[in-house]
Write an enzyme that holds these catalytic residues in place. Sequence first.
Site, PDB file in Angstrom:
ATOM      1  N   SER A 238      35.435 -71.554  43.909  1.00 28.58           N
ATOM      2  CA  SER A 238      36.404 -71.081  44.889  1.00 28.58           C
ATOM      3  C   SER A 238      37.447 -72.177  45.102  1.00 28.58           C
ATOM      4  O   SER A 238      37.243 -73.341  44.739  1.00 28.58           O
ATOM      5  CB  SER A 238      35.686 -70.753  46.213  1.00 28.58           C
ATOM      6  OG  SER A 238      36.594 -70.301  47.190  1.00 28.58           O
ATOM      7  N   CYS A 239      38.580 -71.795  45.678  1.00 31.18           N
ATOM      8  CA  CYS A 239      39.615 -72.785  46.048  1.00 31.18           C
ATOM      9  C   CYS A 239      40.488 -72.123  47.102  1.00 31.18           C
ATOM     10  O   CYS A 239      39.982 -71.384  47.946  1.00 31.18           O
ATOM     11  CB  CYS A 239      40.412 -73.232  44.821  1.00 31.18           C
ATOM     12  SG  CYS A 239      41.287 -71.914  43.959  1.00 31.18           S
ATOM     13  N   GLY A 240      41.786 -72.344  47.076  1.00 31.18           N
ATOM     14  CA  GLY A 240      42.663 -71.685  48.026  1.00 31.18           C
ATOM     15  C   GLY A 240      42.949 -70.251  47.636  1.00 31.18           C
ATOM     16  O   GLY A 240      42.721 -69.319  48.405  1.00 31.18           O
ATOM     17  N   TRP A 267      39.340 -68.964  49.259  1.00 29.01           N
ATOM     18  CA  TRP A 267      39.367 -69.263  50.692  1.00 29.01           C
ATOM     19  C   TRP A 267      40.439 -68.491  51.449  1.00 29.01           C
ATOM     20  O   TRP A 267      40.279 -68.188  52.633  1.00 29.01           O
ATOM     21  CB  TRP A 267      39.541 -70.761  50.928  1.00 29.01           C
ATOM     22  CG  TRP A 267      39.429 -71.068  52.395  1.00 29.01           C
ATOM     23  CD1 TRP A 267      40.416 -71.429  53.259  1.00 29.01           C
ATOM     24  CD2 TRP A 267      38.229 -70.971  53.182  1.00 29.01           C
ATOM     25  NE1 TRP A 267      39.921 -71.564  54.533  1.00 29.01           N
ATOM     26  CE2 TRP A 267      38.577 -71.292  54.513  1.00 29.01           C
ATOM     27  CE3 TRP A 267      36.910 -70.640  52.895  1.00 29.01           C
ATOM     28  CZ2 TRP A 267      37.650 -71.298  55.551  1.00 29.01           C
ATOM     29  CZ3 TRP A 267      35.985 -70.640  53.925  1.00 29.01           C
ATOM     30  CH2 TRP A 267      36.352 -70.968  55.231  1.00 29.01           C
TER      31      TRP A 267
END
Length: 280
Positions: A238-240, A267
């Site tokens: 996951s990330c932004g 996110w």
Amino acid sequence: MSLKIDEPVVSCQWLKDHLEEDTLVILDVTIPKVTSNKSSLAKKEVIKNALFFDLKNQFSDQNSKYPNTVLSPEAFEFEVQKLGINKNSCIVVYDDLGIYSSPRAWWLFQLMGFTNVAVLNGGLPEWISLNFPILDFYRKSKVYGNFKANYQPEKIQFTKSVLSNITKNDFLVLDARSKERFFAEVPEPRADVKGGHIPSSNSLPYSELILEGKLKSKAALETIFTQSNPEEKPLVFSCGTGITAAILALGASIASYSKTAIYDGSWTEWGSTKNLPIIS
């Protein structure tokens, strides 16, 4: 005979040596960093023979409320065919920042069942430093290709499965954002997104996989992922918005991890959706 790639990354020297191969397709996947106020597309320099892979527009679902949402296999296939890409093409993707957005395109092709694709290690900065051929314009495809998508659903996860995994603990979520964002020590770049992280996820900033604009060695990446995943669980990144999560996916592939996926909403979806648990 079609050119074949055996590794997830290739060097600039490899690309230079194969620059005139008939089946080679070079894709510039540059986008501005979400945390930057400057566009990295200003005063554009382009690797010879490159096409532009428009990650933000053509290759993201424009009807989604979240940025960089994956296209349907049918839409992806159509957009790739428009670039003149064929089933026997050999694809090299790169970006202007060394290793940033190009792994996202690499992962998208993997998701769609196409594996003859690699990321240019070091990207445009490394290419320029070696004085390899540069132009100031993109190549334009004049014909449609015959590329076919073969969707691989195990390579992508969604909010429902990530939420249920908090109790099931079937896989480990690794978050590619900075530790400051992971622990909500700084605000998110998007004002409507809360700070913090998914319960039971671990922090692995994408920057820890990169040294001087290039991916670290296979041995170094193996050590990083062993330390981040001591129980050797399947990994979900996951990330932004799903861009730098693909850097972790690329690094894990080099480190010989096969059971990996990306959380499509990342996110931005989790942190803006009501009633989801957050640790900050």
